[in-house]
Every structure is written in structure tokens, then in C-alpha cells.
Design a protein around this motif. Structure first.
Motif, PDB file in Angstrom:
ATOM      1  N   ALA A 393     -26.477   1.276  20.880  1.00  0.00           N
ATOM      2  CA  ALA A 393     -25.189   1.979  20.833  1.00  0.00           C
ATOM      3  C   ALA A 393     -24.087   0.979  20.503  1.00  0.00           C
ATOM      4  O   ALA A 393     -23.281   0.625  21.358  1.00  0.00           O
ATOM      5  CB  ALA A 393     -24.904   2.664  22.170  1.00  0.00           C
ATOM      6  N   PRO A 394     -24.046   0.487  19.270  1.00  0.00           N
ATOM      7  CA  PRO A 394     -23.060  -0.539  18.908  1.00  0.00           C
ATOM      8  C   PRO A 394     -21.630  -0.051  19.082  1.00  0.00           C
ATOM      9  O   PRO A 394     -21.326   1.129  18.897  1.00  0.00           O
ATOM     10  CB  PRO A 394     -23.373  -0.818  17.431  1.00  0.00           C
ATOM     11  N   SER A 395     -20.757  -0.966  19.482  1.00  0.00           N
ATOM     12  CA  SER A 395     -19.357  -0.622  19.716  1.00  0.00           C
ATOM     13  C   SER A 395     -18.649  -0.352  18.402  1.00  0.00           C
ATOM     14  O   SER A 395     -19.054  -0.849  17.348  1.00  0.00           O
ATOM     15  CB  SER A 395     -18.657  -1.757  20.471  1.00  0.00           C
ATOM     16  N   ASP A 396     -17.582   0.443  18.486  1.00  0.00           N
ATOM     17  CA  ASP A 396     -16.852   0.742  17.267  1.00  0.00           C
ATOM     18  C   ASP A 396     -15.378   1.007  17.533  1.00  0.00           C
ATOM     19  O   ASP A 396     -14.987   1.377  18.641  1.00  0.00           O
ATOM     20  CB  ASP A 396     -17.466   1.942  16.525  1.00  0.00           C
ATOM     21  N   ILE A 397     -14.587   0.775  16.507  1.00  0.00           N
ATOM     22  CA  ILE A 397     -13.224   1.278  16.393  1.00  0.00           C
ATOM     23  C   ILE A 397     -13.254   2.178  15.164  1.00  0.00           C
ATOM     24  O   ILE A 397     -13.630   1.737  14.078  1.00  0.00           O
ATOM     25  CB  ILE A 397     -12.211   0.145  16.229  1.00  0.00           C
ATOM     26  N   THR A 398     -12.919   3.435  15.346  1.00  0.00           N
ATOM     27  CA  THR A 398     -13.067   4.398  14.260  1.00  0.00           C
ATOM     28  C   THR A 398     -11.725   4.712  13.618  1.00  0.00           C
ATOM     29  O   THR A 398     -10.751   5.000  14.316  1.00  0.00           O
ATOM     30  CB  THR A 398     -13.692   5.700  14.771  1.00  0.00           C
ATOM     31  N   VAL A 399     -11.704   4.641  12.304  1.00  0.00           N
ATOM     32  CA  VAL A 399     -10.540   5.094  11.540  1.00  0.00           C
ATOM     33  C   VAL A 399     -10.842   6.526  11.076  1.00  0.00           C
ATOM     34  O   VAL A 399     -11.719   6.737  10.227  1.00  0.00           O
ATOM     35  CB  VAL A 399     -10.259   4.180  10.347  1.00  0.00           C
ATOM     36  N   VAL A 400     -10.145   7.477  11.696  1.00  0.00           N
ATOM     37  CA  VAL A 400     -10.304   8.882  11.333  1.00  0.00           C
ATOM     38  C   VAL A 400      -9.276   9.210  10.260  1.00  0.00           C
ATOM     39  O   VAL A 400      -8.063   9.105  10.502  1.00  0.00           O
ATOM     40  CB  VAL A 400     -10.109   9.799  12.555  1.00  0.00           C
ATOM     41  N   GLU A 401      -9.751   9.563   9.087  1.00  0.00           N
ATOM     42  CA  GLU A 401      -8.857   9.914   7.984  1.00  0.00           C
ATOM     43  C   GLU A 401      -8.776  11.435   7.881  1.00  0.00           C
ATOM     44  O   GLU A 401      -9.783  12.101   7.636  1.00  0.00           O
ATOM     45  CB  GLU A 401      -9.351   9.313   6.678  1.00  0.00           C
ATOM     46  N   LEU A 402      -7.581  11.962   8.096  1.00  0.00           N
ATOM     47  CA  LEU A 402      -7.377  13.400   8.023  1.00  0.00           C
ATOM     48  C   LEU A 402      -7.316  13.833   6.563  1.00  0.00           C
ATOM     49  O   LEU A 402      -6.671  13.171   5.745  1.00  0.00           O
ATOM     50  CB  LEU A 402      -6.099  13.801   8.753  1.00  0.00           C
ATOM     51  N   ALA A 403      -7.988  14.928   6.259  1.00  0.00           N
ATOM     52  CA  ALA A 403      -8.009  15.420   4.881  1.00  0.00           C
ATOM     53  C   ALA A 403      -7.472  16.851   4.843  1.00  0.00           C
ATOM     54  O   ALA A 403      -7.831  17.683   5.682  1.00  0.00           O
ATOM     55  CB  ALA A 403      -9.432  15.388   4.338  1.00  0.00           C
ATOM     56  N   SER A 404      -6.588  17.098   3.889  1.00  0.00           N
ATOM     57  CA  SER A 404      -6.048  18.442   3.689  1.00  0.00           C
ATOM     58  C   SER A 404      -6.922  19.196   2.706  1.00  0.00           C
ATOM     59  O   SER A 404      -7.296  18.660   1.653  1.00  0.00           O
ATOM     60  CB  SER A 404      -4.610  18.368   3.157  1.00  0.00           C
ATOM     61  N   ARG A 405      -7.241  20.410   3.022  1.00  0.00           N
ATOM     62  CA  ARG A 405      -8.053  21.216   2.103  1.00  0.00           C
ATOM     63  C   ARG A 405      -7.224  21.718   0.934  1.00  0.00           C
ATOM     64  O   ARG A 405      -7.755  22.343   0.011  1.00  0.00           O
ATOM     65  CB  ARG A 405      -8.675  22.376   2.868  1.00  0.00           C
ATOM     66  N   GLN A 406      -5.939  21.439   0.992  1.00  0.00           N
ATOM     67  CA  GLN A 406      -5.062  21.817  -0.121  1.00  0.00           C
ATOM     68  C   GLN A 406      -4.958  20.707  -1.172  1.00  0.00           C
ATOM     69  O   GLN A 406      -4.359  20.898  -2.223  1.00  0.00           O
ATOM     70  CB  GLN A 406      -3.650  22.147   0.407  1.00  0.00           C
ATOM     71  N   ALA A 407      -5.505  19.528  -0.811  1.00  0.00           N
ATOM     72  CA  ALA A 407      -5.397  18.394  -1.730  1.00  0.00           C
ATOM     73  C   ALA A 407      -6.368  18.511  -2.888  1.00  0.00           C
ATOM     74  O   ALA A 407      -7.428  19.140  -2.773  1.00  0.00           O
ATOM     75  CB  ALA A 407      -5.638  17.103  -0.967  1.00  0.00           C
TER      76      ALA A 407
END
Length: 407
Positions: A393-407
Motif C-alpha cells: 500500500a504505497p503512500s501517495d499525494i494525489t492530484v485530482v484534476e476536475l474535468a468539465s463535461r462541457q469542455a
């Protein structure tokens, strides 16, 4: 209720003692030819290890002087991990023991008999008798014991190196139906379960800050279990977090360990170093609403999560992102129309096979999942609690990129 807890504690302690005794018998007693210093040393290790482990746990919970906590934490918590993998390795050894025994028996049976020794000369009769060769049983016990100890040490060493090296960056894209096109690509760095305390200190905090800043996020979300200890003891360790940088700032919600350590002082302190606590509160980020709720452990202190306060009276046509430490809080998030919940808490199990227990106790162990119209992302966390070790279970820092369905 008290009687039940006492009985459970007795059963757990008895099982713990029994497993340690089994490991001692296999690793030490079966591998030594008889009483002597090797057996006494092995017995001392198998007594000192559990004592240090329980002392480390008790010192942390009782708020013992911080130097004492640090002195006990490293050997005590490392023994916790080492004992687990030593036991598992010995159990594997039980499975391969019959095969090794047949190999040794075949070698012994296939060898030519040694020539008969001549009668000793009279003057040689006073010479000391030669030391007897180890029996096949002793060779087998030493082989399995040594292999088990080496395997356990290797697993724990590699797992500790993985933690101390620092978390890796993980990137996940999450589409939100209500997110406007202008916010497409908005990046949230999710930092959870750093667990700064007697083991992971200022140096580890600096490493986390460098990794987070290197992702150049739009917003940083610290979703609980930042610390294990008091503000008085850990303020120097936490100080580097003042260097966290993002376009829209750093937001913080409590985890269960903040309540073990004194949540109110920590909420005040993180505000002093530049974070913005979201204690059952909400802010408008322009393109979406960012909300945060206290951890459910706060209910024992009159400071539990208040979803109505954090999410009520908002414009439901706007996307809502909720910071909530424990994944189990997703069910309330669904009821309140949250689009995305960001959580931690599980550590991904941290130590295999603990992932099976953590998976059974949480709706999602790690990663992205969907509940109704709400998405849940669970980070495995940046640090570690107890043993500074991760396996599977390796440690992580997650970058969550929000995506618009209108893009």
C-alpha cells in the motif's frame, strides 16, 4: 459492556502472547542446541520487543514526555511490523518444512557410509572428544528460522524505506457534470494521513511540502490525520507546512487522530501557519463549492460533522466538493447532493494483509469510486501510523484534476 471489553482484551492479549511464543519456539528454541547464551539472547529479544511495542503505544496515548515517546516509538513500532512478517514467514516455513526434510533425508540416505574409524592410539585417548555435528532436525530448524528472519527484515526494511523516501504523486481525472467549462483542469492536491509525531518529524514534513509544491496545484486539501501529538510537542515538526503554495490556498479538515491529540488547539494552530480550517463550513471557489466537515470521531467531543451547516442553503446547480476524512462519510454526502468527496483514513491497509481488514471496514479502500450521483476518492495517505512501514500500500499525494463535461 465493560466486562465484554475486558474479555476481548484478554483474548487478544492471549492470542498475541501465544503467537509470540510460537515464533520464539520456532526461531530460537528449535534452532539452538541447548541452554546457552544464544537461547538466552533470543528469549530476551522476544520479551523486549513486545514490551517496547506496548510501551510505545501507551506513551503516545498517555501523552508521555515527547523525548520518551520518540525513544520508544522506533524500536517498539518496528517490532510490531517485524513480528507480523516474521510470523507469516514462519507459517510459510511450516508449509515448506516437509519438503526440506525430504531433501535432507535423501541426501543423508544416499551418501556412502563413512569408513570405520581405527581404534584410537593410547596417547590420543586423553584428547577432547570432537564436537558432534548438528542433527538434521537442527539444520532444518536453523534453515527455516534464518530464512524467515531474513525475509521479515527485508520486507520491513523495504517498507520503511518506502515511507521515509516520501509519497509518490498520483494523478486522477474526475469528471463533474456540474463543473463549468472555465474550471476544466482545476487541480486539487489531496494530502491525507501524514501522521507527524514521534516517528515522522520535521524532515518528513519538509519532504511532503516539496512534493506538493512541485505539483503546482490550484488548491491543497489536507483531509485529516495530520498529526499524532500535541501542538506543544509537534509545532516545530509542522512548521514547514507554512510553505505550502497554491493559487487558492490550503484547506484543512480534522481526522480522528486530531481528536486524540486535541482538535481545537490544532485547528487554531494550522490557521496560524496559513491553512484554512473548514469545520462544518463551505466556501465558494468561483466555479464550485468547497465544503468540509469534522471527522465523525468529533461526536465524542461535541464537535461531530454537521452536513446541514456545511452544505445547507447552497445553490445545488453548482458542483460541490466535500473534504471528509473517513470514506464511510460518503453516505451522508450522497444524501446532501455532493458531487465529489475527498477522503483518506484507510492508508490502503498500510501493512498487507491488513488491507483485507481495512477493505471490510470501509466502503472504498483506495482510489475512485461512485455512490449514486456522488464520486468518492480515497487517498492511501502520505505517511504512516504506528510502524513507519508500508507493504502492498504505497503512500501517495494525489492530484485530482476536475474535468468539465462541457469542455
Amino acid at each position: 459492556m465493560v466486562v465484554v471489553l475486558v474479555l476481548v482484551a484478554v483474548v487478544v492479549l492471549a492470542a498475541f502472547a501465544g503467537l509470540h511464543y510460537y515464533a520464539y519456539r520456532r526461531l530460537v528454541r528449535a534452532s539452538t542446541a541447548g541452554p546457552g547464551w544464544p537461547r538466552r539472547l533470543g528469549a530476551a529479544v522476544f520479551v523486549a520487543g513486545p514490551v517496547l511495542m506496548f510501551a510505545a503505544l501507551a506513551a503516545e496515548r498517555a501523552g508521555a514526555p515527547f523525548p520518551l515517546q520518540r525513544a520508544l516509538a522506533w524500536p517498539g513500532f518496528l517490532w510490531m511490523a517485524f513480528a507480523l512478517y516474521l510470523l507469516l514467514a514462519l507459517l510459510v516455513g511450516e508449509a515448506v518444512r516437509p519438503l526440506l526434510r525430504r531433501v535432507l533425508d535423501r541426501r543423508a540416505g544416499g551418501s556412502e557410509p563413512a569408513p570405520e574409524a581405527p581404534e584410537p592410539e593410547p596417547e590420543a585417548a586423553s584428547e577432547p572428544a570432537p564436537v558432534a555435528a548438528p542433527t538434521r532436525r537442527l539444520v532444518l530448524a536453523r534453515t527455516v528460522g534464518a530464512a524467515s528472519a531474513v525475509a521479515a527484515a527485508g520486507i520491513v526494511g523495504n517498507g520503511a524505506y518506502g515511507v521515509l523516501r516520501g509519497p509518490k504523486v498520483k494523478r486522477v481525472t474526475v469528471p463533474l457534470a456540474k463543473l463549468p467549462r472555465a474550471a476544466h483542469g482545476f487541480r486539487i492536491a489531496v494530502v491525507s494521513d501524514v501522521h507527524l509525531g514521534p516517528v515522522l518529524g520535521r524532515g518528513f514534513a519538509e519532504r511532503v511540502v516539496d512534493i506538493v509544491n512541485g505539483t503546482q496545484p490550484d488548491l491543497i486539501a489536507v483531509v485529516g490525520d495530520l498529526v499524532d501529538g500535541s501542538v506543544e510537542d509537534l509545532a516545530p515538526a509542522v512548521a514547514p507546512l507554512a510553505r505550502l503554495r497554491s493559487r487558492h490556498g490550503t484547506y484543512f479538515v480534522t481526522g480522528n487522530h486530531e481528536y486524540f491529540s486535541g482538535a481545537d488547539p490544532w485547528v487554531a494552530h494550522v490557521r496560524e501557519i496559513g491553512m484554512r480550517p473548514l469545520a462544518n463550513a463551505r466556501v465558494e471557489m468561483g466555479a464550485f463549492d468547497l465544503a468540509g466537515v469534522n471527522d465523525i470521531s468529533g461526536e465524542n467531543y461535541g464537535e461531530g460533522p454537521d452536513y446541514a451547516k456545511a452544505l445547507g442553503d447552497r445553490d445545488t446547480s453548482r458542483a460541490a466538493v466535500l473534504l471528509a476524512h473517513q470514506p464511510v462519510m460518503i453516505h451522508e454526502a450522497v444524501k446532501h447532493g455532493v458531487d465529489l468527496q475527498l477522503s483518506g483514513h484507510t492508508h490502503g491497509g498500510q501493512l498487507w494483509p491488513g488491507n483485507f481488514v481495512a477493505d471490510a471496514a470501509n466502503p472504498t479502500l483506495a482510489g475512485l469510486d461512485t455512490y449514486g450521483d456522488t464520486q468518492l476518492y480515497v487517498s492511501r495517505g502520505a505517511g504512516a501510523w504506528g510502524p513507519p512501514v508500508r507493504v502492498g500500500a504505497p503512500s501517495d499525494i494525489t492530484v485530482v484534476e476536475l474535468a468539465s463535461r462541457q469542455a
